[in-house]
Design a protein around this motif. Structure first.
Motif, short mmCIF file in Angstrom:
data_model
loop_
_atom_site.label_atom_id
_atom_site.label_comp_id
_atom_site.label_asym_id
_atom_site.label_seq_id
_atom_site.Cartn_x
_atom_site.Cartn_y
_atom_site.Cartn_z
N SER A 1 0.84 -1.19 0.00
CA SER A 1 0.00 0.00 0.00
C SER A 1 0.88 1.24 0.00
N ILE A 2 0.26 2.35 -0.28
CA ILE A 2 0.99 3.63 -0.30
C ILE A 2 1.42 4.00 1.11
N GLN A 3 0.59 3.69 2.11
CA GLN A 3 0.94 4.02 3.49
C GLN A 3 2.21 3.27 3.92
N GLU A 4 2.33 2.04 3.51
CA GLU A 4 3.52 1.25 3.85
C GLU A 4 4.76 1.86 3.20
N GLU A 5 4.62 2.28 1.98
CA GLU A 5 5.74 2.91 1.28
C GLU A 5 6.12 4.23 1.96
N VAL A 6 5.12 5.00 2.36
CA VAL A 6 5.38 6.28 3.05
C VAL A 6 6.09 6.03 4.37
N ARG A 7 5.64 5.01 5.13
CA ARG A 7 6.29 4.69 6.41
C ARG A 7 7.75 4.30 6.20
N ALA A 8 8.01 3.47 5.20
CA ALA A 8 9.38 3.02 4.94
C ALA A 8 10.27 4.18 4.53
N LYS A 9 9.73 5.04 3.67
CA LYS A 9 10.53 6.19 3.22
C LYS A 9 10.70 7.20 4.34
N SER A 10 9.72 7.32 5.22
CA SER A 10 9.85 8.22 6.37
C SER A 10 10.94 7.73 7.32
#
Length: 162
Positions: free
Chosen positions: A59-68
């Protein structure tokens, strides 16, 4: 049996020194190459930005968390580098202040010695070679081994009239 075993272990070429050296070189090269690969893998673990690009996210949220998380790690590294730079700059500034203080002290000492020489030179006899300071400076030689000047010995030249 032991003698036969020593001859047979390693095949027909058990006593061939060239072959042993070749095996040692290959083993050494393989070990070096393995160490390089281990170092490269460790470097890639530390610099995990490549892993973010290779990873597939659900999901996009998972990608955002990883990049954060990656961004936070990079910001932490940046802060550490900035504090190290500030520490080095302050250390260099302290050394600079110390060097400037040493230079000022040496300049004061030089001025004192110059003034002493000017006062004492008038007291030296005219027939002594130390009455001419410029000549003494020209004849003086720096000795690297001892780390000091070799100054000519004082000589009094008496002139006798017939």
């Amino acid at each position: 049996l032991q003698m036969l075993e020593r001859q047979v272990v390693g095949g027909e070429q058990a006593k061939n020194k060239d072959l042993k050296e070749k095996r040692k070189r290959r083993k050494k090269y393989a070990d070096e190459r393995r160490m390089q690969l281990v170092a490269a893998l460790q470097q890639s673990d530390e610099d995990s930005s490549d892993w973010v690009l290779l990873k597939v996210y659900d999901s996009i949220q998972e990608e955002v968390r990883a990049k954060s998380k990656l961004l936070e790690k990079m910001q932490e590294k940046l802060r550490a580098a900035e504090t190290e730079i500030k520490d080095l700059q302050s250390e260099f500034e302290l050394e600079k202040i110390d060097y400037l203080g040493t230079i000022r002290r040496l300049e004061r000492d030089l001025l004192l010695f110059q003034q002493l020489l000017d006062q004492v030179q008038s007291l030296v006899r005219r027939d002594c070679n130390y009455s001419n300071l410029e000549k003494i400076k020209r004849e003086s030689v720096w000795d690297e081994e001892t780390g000091c000047w070799k100054i000519p010995e004082p000589v009094v030249q008496k002139t006798r009239l017939p």
